[in-house]
Design a protein around this motif. Structure first.
Motif, PDB file in Angstrom:
ATOM      1  N   VAL A 110       0.822  -1.209   0.000  1.00 37.43           N
ATOM      2  CA  VAL A 110       0.000   0.000   0.000  1.00 37.43           C
ATOM      3  C   VAL A 110       0.856   1.259   0.000  1.00 37.43           C
ATOM      4  CG1 VAL A 110      -1.718   1.294   1.321  1.00 37.43           C
ATOM      5  CG2 VAL A 110      -1.897  -1.196   1.147  1.00 37.43           C
ATOM      6  N   TRP A 111       1.843   1.293   0.910  1.00 33.09           N
ATOM      7  CA  TRP A 111       2.686   2.480   1.069  1.00 33.09           C
ATOM      8  C   TRP A 111       4.108   2.146   0.621  1.00 33.09           C
ATOM      9  CZ3 TRP A 111      -1.186   5.526   2.095  1.00 33.09           C
ATOM     10  CH2 TRP A 111      -2.206   5.116   2.959  1.00 33.09           C
ATOM     11  N   PHE A 112       4.520   2.670  -0.497  1.00 30.60           N
ATOM     12  CA  PHE A 112       5.884   2.479  -0.984  1.00 30.60           C
ATOM     13  C   PHE A 112       6.293   3.747  -1.720  1.00 30.60           C
ATOM     14  CE2 PHE A 112       2.858   0.812  -3.994  1.00 30.60           C
ATOM     15  CZ  PHE A 112       3.326   1.149  -5.259  1.00 30.60           C
ATOM     16  N   PRO A 113       7.592   4.025  -1.834  1.00 32.68           N
ATOM     17  CA  PRO A 113       8.049   5.336  -2.319  1.00 32.68           C
ATOM     18  C   PRO A 113       7.478   5.760  -3.662  1.00 32.68           C
ATOM     19  CG  PRO A 113       9.890   4.102  -1.403  1.00 32.68           C
ATOM     20  CD  PRO A 113       8.723   3.160  -1.422  1.00 32.68           C
ATOM     21  N   GLN A 114       7.252   4.813  -4.549  1.00 29.65           N
ATOM     22  CA  GLN A 114       6.793   5.164  -5.896  1.00 29.65           C
ATOM     23  C   GLN A 114       5.265   5.223  -6.002  1.00 29.65           C
ATOM     24  OE1 GLN A 114       8.621   2.452  -5.123  1.00 29.65           O
ATOM     25  NE2 GLN A 114      10.694   2.916  -5.825  1.00 29.65           N
ATOM     26  N   ALA A 115       4.565   4.970  -4.915  1.00 25.09           N
ATOM     27  CA  ALA A 115       3.104   4.870  -4.959  1.00 25.09           C
ATOM     28  C   ALA A 115       2.452   6.211  -5.302  1.00 25.09           C
ATOM     29  CB  ALA A 115       2.573   4.370  -3.613  1.00 25.09           C
ATOM     30  N   ILE A 116       1.279   6.131  -5.916  1.00 21.91           N
ATOM     31  CA  ILE A 116       0.445   7.306  -6.179  1.00 21.91           C
ATOM     32  C   ILE A 116      -0.476   7.468  -4.969  1.00 21.91           C
ATOM     33  CG2 ILE A 116      -1.307   8.294  -7.713  1.00 21.91           C
ATOM     34  CD1 ILE A 116      -0.098   6.541  -9.956  1.00 21.91           C
ATOM     35  N   PRO A 117      -0.390   8.572  -4.214  1.00 17.25           N
ATOM     36  CA  PRO A 117      -1.076   8.695  -2.920  1.00 17.25           C
ATOM     37  C   PRO A 117      -2.560   8.340  -2.929  1.00 17.25           C
ATOM     38  CG  PRO A 117       0.471  10.497  -3.176  1.00 17.25           C
ATOM     39  CD  PRO A 117       0.473   9.750  -4.490  1.00 17.25           C
ATOM     40  N   ARG A 118      -3.321   8.853  -3.895  1.00 20.72           N
ATOM     41  CA  ARG A 118      -4.761   8.568  -3.891  1.00 20.72           C
ATOM     42  C   ARG A 118      -5.035   7.092  -4.150  1.00 20.72           C
ATOM     43  NH1 ARG A 118      -3.782  11.420  -8.618  1.00 20.72           N
ATOM     44  NH2 ARG A 118      -4.406  10.423 -10.579  1.00 20.72           N
ATOM     45  N   HIS A 119      -4.149   6.437  -4.897  1.00 22.39           N
ATOM     46  CA  HIS A 119      -4.294   5.002  -5.121  1.00 22.39           C
ATOM     47  C   HIS A 119      -3.946   4.235  -3.851  1.00 22.39           C
ATOM     48  CE1 HIS A 119      -3.588   5.545  -9.757  1.00 22.39           C
ATOM     49  NE2 HIS A 119      -4.572   6.270  -9.281  1.00 22.39           N
ATOM     50  N   SER A 120      -2.949   4.717  -3.112  1.00 19.15           N
ATOM     51  CA  SER A 120      -2.573   4.068  -1.854  1.00 19.15           C
ATOM     52  C   SER A 120      -3.713   4.108  -0.851  1.00 19.15           C
ATOM     53  CB  SER A 120      -1.336   4.743  -1.248  1.00 19.15           C
ATOM     54  OG  SER A 120      -0.193   4.489  -2.025  1.00 19.15           O
ATOM     55  N   PHE A 121      -4.397   5.246  -0.779  1.00 19.60           N
ATOM     56  CA  PHE A 121      -5.519   5.368   0.166  1.00 19.60           C
ATOM     57  C   PHE A 121      -6.624   4.376  -0.176  1.00 19.60           C
ATOM     58  CE2 PHE A 121      -9.532   7.364   1.561  1.00 19.60           C
ATOM     59  CZ  PHE A 121      -9.275   7.419   2.925  1.00 19.60           C
ATOM     60  N   ALA A 174      -3.705   1.242  -9.496  1.00 21.60           N
ATOM     61  CA  ALA A 174      -4.423   2.044 -10.492  1.00 21.60           C
ATOM     62  C   ALA A 174      -5.690   1.332 -10.955  1.00 21.60           C
ATOM     63  CB  ALA A 174      -3.515   2.342 -11.683  1.00 21.60           C
ATOM     64  N   SER A 175      -5.607   0.032 -11.144  1.00 23.23           N
ATOM     65  CA  SER A 175      -6.781  -0.738 -11.592  1.00 23.23           C
ATOM     66  C   SER A 175      -7.893  -0.668 -10.554  1.00 23.23           C
ATOM     67  CB  SER A 175      -6.388  -2.192 -11.842  1.00 23.23           C
ATOM     68  OG  SER A 175      -5.400  -2.292 -12.843  1.00 23.23           O
ATOM     69  N   ALA A 176      -7.546  -0.883  -9.289  1.00 21.86           N
ATOM     70  CA  ALA A 176      -8.542  -0.818  -8.217  1.00 21.86           C
ATOM     71  C   ALA A 176      -9.155   0.576  -8.146  1.00 21.86           C
ATOM     72  CB  ALA A 176      -7.904  -1.200  -6.891  1.00 21.86           C
ATOM     73  N   TYR A 177      -8.297   1.594  -8.246  1.00 21.29           N
ATOM     74  CA  TYR A 177      -8.774   2.975  -8.128  1.00 21.29           C
ATOM     75  C   TYR A 177      -9.770   3.317  -9.233  1.00 21.29           C
ATOM     76  CZ  TYR A 177      -8.662   8.092  -7.988  1.00 21.29           C
ATOM     77  OH  TYR A 177      -9.021   9.422  -7.929  1.00 21.29           O
ATOM     78  N   PHE A 178      -9.442   2.979 -10.470  1.00 26.60           N
ATOM     79  CA  PHE A 178     -10.305   3.372 -11.579  1.00 26.60           C
ATOM     80  C   PHE A 178     -11.542   2.487 -11.699  1.00 26.60           C
ATOM     81  CE2 PHE A 178      -6.404   5.591 -12.929  1.00 26.60           C
ATOM     82  CZ  PHE A 178      -6.941   6.857 -13.090  1.00 26.60           C
ATOM     83  N   VAL A 179     -11.459   1.237 -11.265  1.00 31.06           N
ATOM     84  CA  VAL A 179     -12.674   0.403 -11.223  1.00 31.06           C
ATOM     85  C   VAL A 179     -13.643   0.964 -10.184  1.00 31.06           C
ATOM     86  CG1 VAL A 179     -13.565  -1.851 -10.482  1.00 31.06           C
ATOM     87  CG2 VAL A 179     -11.693  -1.739 -12.120  1.00 31.06           C
ATOM     88  N   TRP A 180     -13.124   1.348  -9.020  1.00 23.11           N
ATOM     89  CA  TRP A 180     -13.973   1.921  -7.981  1.00 23.11           C
ATOM     90  C   TRP A 180     -14.547   3.266  -8.451  1.00 23.11           C
ATOM     91  CZ3 TRP A 180     -16.559   0.407  -3.958  1.00 23.11           C
ATOM     92  CH2 TRP A 180     -16.990   1.321  -2.981  1.00 23.11           C
ATOM     93  N   GLN A 181     -13.739   4.066  -9.125  1.00 21.53           N
ATOM     94  CA  GLN A 181     -14.215   5.341  -9.647  1.00 21.53           C
ATOM     95  C   GLN A 181     -15.319   5.128 -10.679  1.00 21.53           C
ATOM     96  OE1 GLN A 181     -11.981   7.739 -12.695  1.00 21.53           O
ATOM     97  NE2 GLN A 181     -11.631   9.107 -10.949  1.00 21.53           N
ATOM     98  N   GLU A 182     -15.126   4.152 -11.573  1.00 20.03           N
ATOM     99  CA  GLU A 182     -16.135   3.873 -12.595  1.00 20.03           C
ATOM    100  C   GLU A 182     -17.417   3.363 -11.959  1.00 20.03           C
ATOM    101  OE1 GLU A 182     -17.748   3.639 -16.442  1.00 20.03           O
ATOM    102  OE2 GLU A 182     -15.959   4.641 -15.664  1.00 20.03           O
TER     103      GLU A 182
END
Length: 222
Positions: free
Chosen positions: A44-55, A154-162
């Motif tokens: 979930v939390w790693f240096p290269q992560a996109i913050p909103r995707h991590s949340f 990213a996949s989880a984030y955009f599926v949830w957004q959709e």
């Protein structure tokens, strides 16, 4: 003997008996109870992560998203008929964490469209199998494994957004459009990173159509 020439200062003595310069951070860090790190923390939390995707990933891993199967348990609240709920992506029944990520007919198209790019070509469209794969490589610094975490997030984030867009508005994207958005988002993130110069990384850059100036010489990698 008091030193009248020295300026007074506030000192915090830690539980180990060490004198430290006082700050609220030092005090809080000393008195709080620190739990053991959960095994999925580096997913979930790693240096290269996109913050909103991590949340979103944090909520997903903890199964805290307000999916319809959870809402069906709130039958005592109001007069809503939860039996009428159905997944806004496939309309085959109430959505859930496992259904949305990625067993839903629509969501599974997303997963099968991005998994090869994430180095998970053989991983089926169930959250349990995807999570288990990520856990096996949670601490890995290998480019493919970091990209895998980015793609899943990213996949989880955009599926949830959709899912939410279809529930609360008339906006709708097809699977191909969502796959393109996911891969473009990850590719943009990769453009901000630097990679060790190896044959494996050369293949990654080629696959993601990334410029070779993202490569670092071995003596600069630290």
């Amino acid at each position: 003997m008091l030193n009248t020439d020295a300026q007074d200062r506030i000192v915090w003595r830690s539980r180990e008996g060490t004198d430290m310069e006082y700050s609220t951070y030092v005090v809080w860090d000393d008195i709080r109870q620190v739990p053991d790190q959960v095994p999925w923390a580096c997913i979930v939390w790693f240096p290269q992560a996109i913050p909103r995707h991590s949340f979103l990933m944090w909520l997903l891993v903890c199964k805290k998203l307000k999916t319809q199967d959870m809402m069906c348990k709130w039958r005592s609240a109001g007069n809503a008929n939860y039996n009428l709920m159905c997944c806004s992506l496939c309309t085959s029944g109430p959505d859930s964490h496992d259904h949305l990520f990625f067993e839903c007919e629509f969501a599974s198209q997303i997963w099968y469209g991005v998994r090869e790019k994430s180095g998970m070509r053989s991983i089926e469209n169930t959250w349990e199998k995807i999570l288990n794969h990520l856990l096996q490589h949670a601490d890995s610094k290998q480019a493919t494994h970091i990209i895998g975490k980015l793609v899943v997030g990213a996949s989880a984030y955009f599926v949830w957004q959709e899912r939410n867009n279809r529930l609360f508005s008339s906006k709708k994207r097809n699977a191909a459009q969502l796959i393109e958005v996911i891969l473009m988002t990850v590719r943009m993130k990769l453009h901000t990173m630097k990679f060790r110069r190896t044959s494996h990384v050369n293949q990654v850059l080629l696959e993601w159509r990334l410029p070779r100036d993202l490569l670092m010489d071995q003596d600069k990698c630290g």
